[in-house]
Write an enzyme that holds these catalytic residues in place. Sequence first.
Site, PDB file in Angstrom:
ATOM      1  N   GLY A 330      18.248  37.450 109.776  1.00 60.16           N
ATOM      2  CA  GLY A 330      17.704  38.797 109.634  1.00 60.16           C
ATOM      3  C   GLY A 330      16.206  38.806 109.518  1.00 60.16           C
ATOM      4  CD  GLN A 331      11.535  39.415 111.072  1.00 57.93           C
ATOM      5  OE1 GLN A 331      12.203  38.545 111.607  1.00 57.93           O
ATOM      6  NE2 GLN A 331      10.290  39.223 110.694  1.00 57.93           N
ATOM      7  CG  PHE A 334       7.071  41.240 102.838  1.00 59.36           C
ATOM      8  CD1 PHE A 334       7.002  40.014 102.207  1.00 59.36           C
ATOM      9  CD2 PHE A 334       7.583  42.321 102.136  1.00 59.36           C
ATOM     10  CE1 PHE A 334       7.424  39.860 100.908  1.00 59.36           C
ATOM     11  CE2 PHE A 334       8.004  42.170 100.831  1.00 59.36           C
ATOM     12  CZ  PHE A 334       7.927  40.937 100.217  1.00 59.36           C
ATOM     13  CB  VAL A 337      16.500  36.635 105.876  1.00 59.17           C
ATOM     14  CG1 VAL A 337      17.501  36.100 104.859  1.00 59.17           C
ATOM     15  CG2 VAL A 337      15.629  37.715 105.239  1.00 59.17           C
ATOM     16  CE  LYS A 351      13.096  39.279 102.155  1.00 61.81           C
ATOM     17  NZ  LYS A 351      12.763  40.589 101.547  1.00 61.81           N
ATOM     18  CG  ASP A 448      13.578  51.081 104.190  1.00 69.18           C
ATOM     19  OD1 ASP A 448      13.798  52.038 104.955  1.00 69.18           O
ATOM     20  OD2 ASP A 448      13.265  49.950 104.590  1.00 69.18           O
TER      21      ASP A 448
END
Length: 650
Positions: A330-331, A334, A337, A351, A448
């Site tokens: 994942g992203q 900042f 991952v 991360k 978020d």
Amino acid sequence: MRKAFQLVYYQCFCFCILQLLLINERVVGDPRAEQVNVSCGHQLEHNSTIYVPNFVATMENISDQMRASGFGVAVTGSGPDINYGLAQCYGDLSLLDCVLCYAEARTVLPQCYPYTGGRIFLDGCFMRSENYSFYEEYKGPGDHAVCGNATRKSSSFTESVRRALSSTVLSAPSNKGYGRVQVAVPGSNESAYVLANCWNTLNASSCSLCLENATASVSGCLPWSEGRALNTGCFMRYSDRDFLNPETRNGRSEGSIIVIVISVISSLVVLAVGATTGVYMWKRRYIQKKRRGSNDAQKLVKTLHDSSLNFKYSTLEKATESFADANKIGQGGFGSVYKGVLSDGREIAVKRLFFNNRHRAADFYNEVNMISSVEHKNLVRLLGCSCSGPESLLVYEFLPNTSLDRFILDKNKGKALTWEKRNDIIIGTAEGLVYLHENSKIRIIHRDIKASNILLDSRFRAKIADFGLARSFQEDKSHISTAIAGTLGYMAPEYLAHGQLTEKVDVYSFGVLLLEIVTGKQNNRSKGSEYSDSLVTLTWKQFQAGIVEELYDPNLMLHNHHNINVKNDVYRVVHIGLLCTQEIPSLRPTMAKALQMLTTEENLPAPSNPPFIDERTMELTDTCEDPWRPLNAGHSASIATVADSSFYPR
């Protein structure tokens, strides 16, 4: 247990911030981490069980040196599996930029495995590894130039480049191998910029010979606007644009420094972050104040480094197979991952944090600070951190089913999510948000909430992740005004238009999430180039017309097509989703009320329209009393325009 968690978070934050932003006078520049060339050797490793640990140990040894001086060499092992390593940043990089450049190089060079040799040139640094001592080599068969054939320049530019190259060759050997020159192009407002750097292991004579060879090589790129010489013992670059970092009297980039005040309270390590202040480095009072606290800061770093909560960089690098692309899961806000497996078999999520400016540092502080104050079964758990390598790493519990969006937006994977599982995910997410809004010591707004930030464990239980944008405020505040940040399609209209932040912003995002879970469609994705209704608007229209079932994800009914109760439950969730996405904030339920409606059979009020159905309502002041607020809760929310809000969509 809560204190133990808080200690983990505070230790991770203190250590990482000190490593990256405090020690020495670090400033923001350009790490120039763009990859120019990677070349691997031809000799295969002898014994992987010996070679790989040797390579990792060499890189870790070099990491410590790079953070201190921007240059490092190390040797590990003996015999055919011995490993020699060298890394160096070019002379105009600050230490912080150097660490960032080296971090990039270090993740790429392991791709040469199983070959024992490899070298990588980035525009800001160089790295090489071999199974023999190469430190005094200044030329080799692989030396070559890389030309940027974008723009053909004039003869005047060519002459200016030649003058700059010649001047650099003369000056660099007597300046620790580093030289930079700017020569104006006659008859224009242009200049030719040149940088050259020999590796620190070369003596002055070998450096001169290497630069002379590099000059002859890179001159072949003229009259084109850009050229780089990639030689065994040195690097040289010319360009028609100013790619160099600012130079100062002490040889480092000049700019703002970050002042952080540290205190240790009781048994917990507490970091008080003072103002981030831009100052001139020649003002001695600021420098002296910083130096007075440096010993305490270094002692704190050592304490944290020795803590069992701090993972070694080499441990996490090995666990993720040098951050292999195959392990990327994942992203984040900042950082990327990666999945990792520790030597004891534990699976973790790592991360990687890449930041070289105060905004990214603030996001990192915010995530650690926010999550340090909370602990709940529906919030992702932080296990520790690593800041001893070339980059900062946060270690989280690994959740094998990754994120919710991978399932609800995929027709095949969506089959795994029966309605029972989706309903459990909805309830779990609601419980996590209720805890953030009401049950923690400080009120936290996530800002978020979306499907990609809802992670799923092996039993598809929901855990809220990514607290980089979270904000907190006191109980006596009805709202705070803030720069807008979040994801388009999930942001409430009053926040998007005016920057006003209350818990109802999370409620709105949660409502969007409910509709996405039920329909298998994404709210902020347009079907074509022309404007089309959002999922919220489309659901509202279908709901009003009595045909909302047409929007349901077909996977919902795969296992329960004869169960009328399931259809009623799905319809009720849609109804609650529309209540949460009403345009007027005070009409939306609180998260506690939304959870109550999801778990009981109480009657639901009719929803009013979502945003953007009637543009005039966006201009009205919300003076309605909050129907979901207890009578003794005091004030109601109000909307007032906030000027000069910044907008940072993610």
